[in-house]
Design an enzyme around this catalytic site. Structure first.
Site, short mmCIF file in Angstrom:
data_model
loop_
_atom_site.label_atom_id
_atom_site.label_comp_id
_atom_site.label_asym_id
_atom_site.label_seq_id
_atom_site.Cartn_x
_atom_site.Cartn_y
_atom_site.Cartn_z
N ILE A 20 79.49 20.25 38.26
CA ILE A 20 80.00 19.91 37.04
C ILE A 20 80.35 20.67 36.20
O ILE A 20 81.23 20.64 35.24
CB ILE A 20 78.95 18.69 36.43
CG1 ILE A 20 78.61 17.62 37.43
CG2 ILE A 20 79.32 18.43 35.14
CD1 ILE A 20 77.55 16.66 36.99
N ILE A 93 72.04 24.82 34.76
CA ILE A 93 71.06 25.21 35.61
C ILE A 93 69.64 24.36 35.98
O ILE A 93 69.22 24.10 34.71
CB ILE A 93 70.50 26.73 35.34
CG1 ILE A 93 71.76 27.66 35.34
CG2 ILE A 93 69.67 27.35 36.03
CD1 ILE A 93 71.37 29.07 34.29
N TYR A 156 64.17 11.18 42.64
CA TYR A 156 64.27 12.24 41.62
C TYR A 156 63.09 13.04 41.66
O TYR A 156 63.09 14.02 41.03
CB TYR A 156 65.02 11.48 40.42
CG TYR A 156 65.87 12.49 39.75
CD1 TYR A 156 67.05 13.28 40.35
CD2 TYR A 156 65.59 12.84 38.28
CE1 TYR A 156 67.91 14.10 39.77
CE2 TYR A 156 66.60 14.01 37.53
CZ TYR A 156 67.63 14.50 38.51
OH TYR A 156 68.35 15.36 37.66
N LYS A 163 63.83 17.21 33.57
CA LYS A 163 64.87 16.58 32.72
C LYS A 163 64.50 15.82 31.45
O LYS A 163 64.94 16.24 30.70
CB LYS A 163 65.89 15.72 33.51
CG LYS A 163 66.74 16.36 34.73
CD LYS A 163 67.58 17.35 34.09
CE LYS A 163 68.54 17.85 35.44
NZ LYS A 163 69.39 18.98 34.78
N LYS A 193 78.69 14.02 43.39
CA LYS A 193 78.35 14.86 44.37
C LYS A 193 78.40 16.28 44.23
O LYS A 193 79.59 17.06 43.98
CB LYS A 193 79.36 14.37 45.78
CG LYS A 193 78.85 13.12 46.25
CD LYS A 193 79.69 12.85 47.60
CE LYS A 193 79.51 11.72 48.16
NZ LYS A 193 80.32 11.41 49.43
#
Length: 269
Positions: A20, A93, A156, A163, A193
């Protein structure tokens, strides 16, 4: 002339052309930005990133291990030597040991938790502190997050907790750096992806869920995330800081499966 003409910045976290961070970098470059990049230490990682940066003539490609304060400081020092001041920084990161991602969060290890938080969260703090040294006229810092930090996303696991901490860090950094005219925001993208996403279970199924449930009845693509990231880094977003911008075709607003219920009844799912 593009909206980034004359502006310079550093991107941390490009792994390959599926990243991304690379999609956002491409949009920045299209709008006239001069962009520098970091890579993980080692010839292999440098070659991987150089395949992308050499064709665009990037003046800066520096190694950086974000677990080392001296590495982060050195990366910004070297970037400043080439660019002078900075207008923007993109932080992309995140890492957790694979065993701690694959297992339920309750089974995660203490050492894995420390490593994941250090790389995925504290790195933004270290990066922001060093970026501020070279933003005398203000600037913009952007990181990448995910809905798994706001709500439970099966598979996750530990990264969702990281996050959540990253989201809170964005807000506190926005407060701390606001007097310096430095904005700090995050983009929360739908499933894309990437190398990082490959470590999360059921990634393909998750993308299908977004298509079925989101108000727009589709998933996003990299270019859409790239444009949104570019916007938040630009002067067009000069009044926005401490925000998490969801780029997920509206999936985050849904409190039920929505139209997917009727599709299921009709045997279309």
């Amino acid at each position: 002339m593009g909206i980034f003409s004359g502006k310079k910045g550093l991107v941390l976290g490009v792994a390959n052309d599926y990243s991304i961070a690379w999609a956002i970098s491409q949009k920045l470059i299209e709008e006239g930005a001069e962009v520098g990049f970091t890579h993980l230490p080692g010839e292999k990682m440098e070659r991987r990133v150089r395949k992308l940066t050499d064709p665009i003539g990037a003046k800066v490609l520096v190694p950086c291990d974000v677990q080392k304060d001296e590495d982060v400081a050195s990366a910004f020092d070297k970037t400043a030597e080439a660019f002078g001041s900075l207008d923007f920084v993109l932080h992309s990161i995140a890492f957790a040991p694979i065993a701690d991602i694959k297992c339920p969060f309750v089974e995660s290890s203490r050492d894995g938790f420390k490593t994941a938080m250090d790389i995925s969260v504290y790195s933004l703090v270290a990066v922001s502190r060093n970026a501020a040294r070279f933003m005398p006229e203000g600037g913009s810092i952007l990181t990448l997050t995910y809905l798994g930090g706001e709500r439970v996303v099966s598979g996750y696991n530990m990264m969702g907790v990281c996050k959540a901490a990253l989201d809170a860090s964005v807000k506190y950094l926005a407060y701390d750096l606001g007097p310096k005219k430095i904005r700090v925001n995050a983009v929360s993208a739908g499933p894309v992806k990437t190398l990082a996403a490959s470590a999360v279970g059921d990634a393909d199924a998750l993308a299908g869920l977004y298509e079925a449930v989101s108000p727009m009845q589709r998933n996003i693509d990299r270019a859409e995330v790239g444009s949104a990231g570019m916007f938040l880094l630009s002067d067009l977003a000069s009044g926005i800081t401490g925000e998490i911008l969801h780029v997920d075709c509206g999936y985050n607003v849904m409190g039920s499966p929505g139209r997917a219920i009727e599709a299921s009844k009709a045997g279309k799912l």
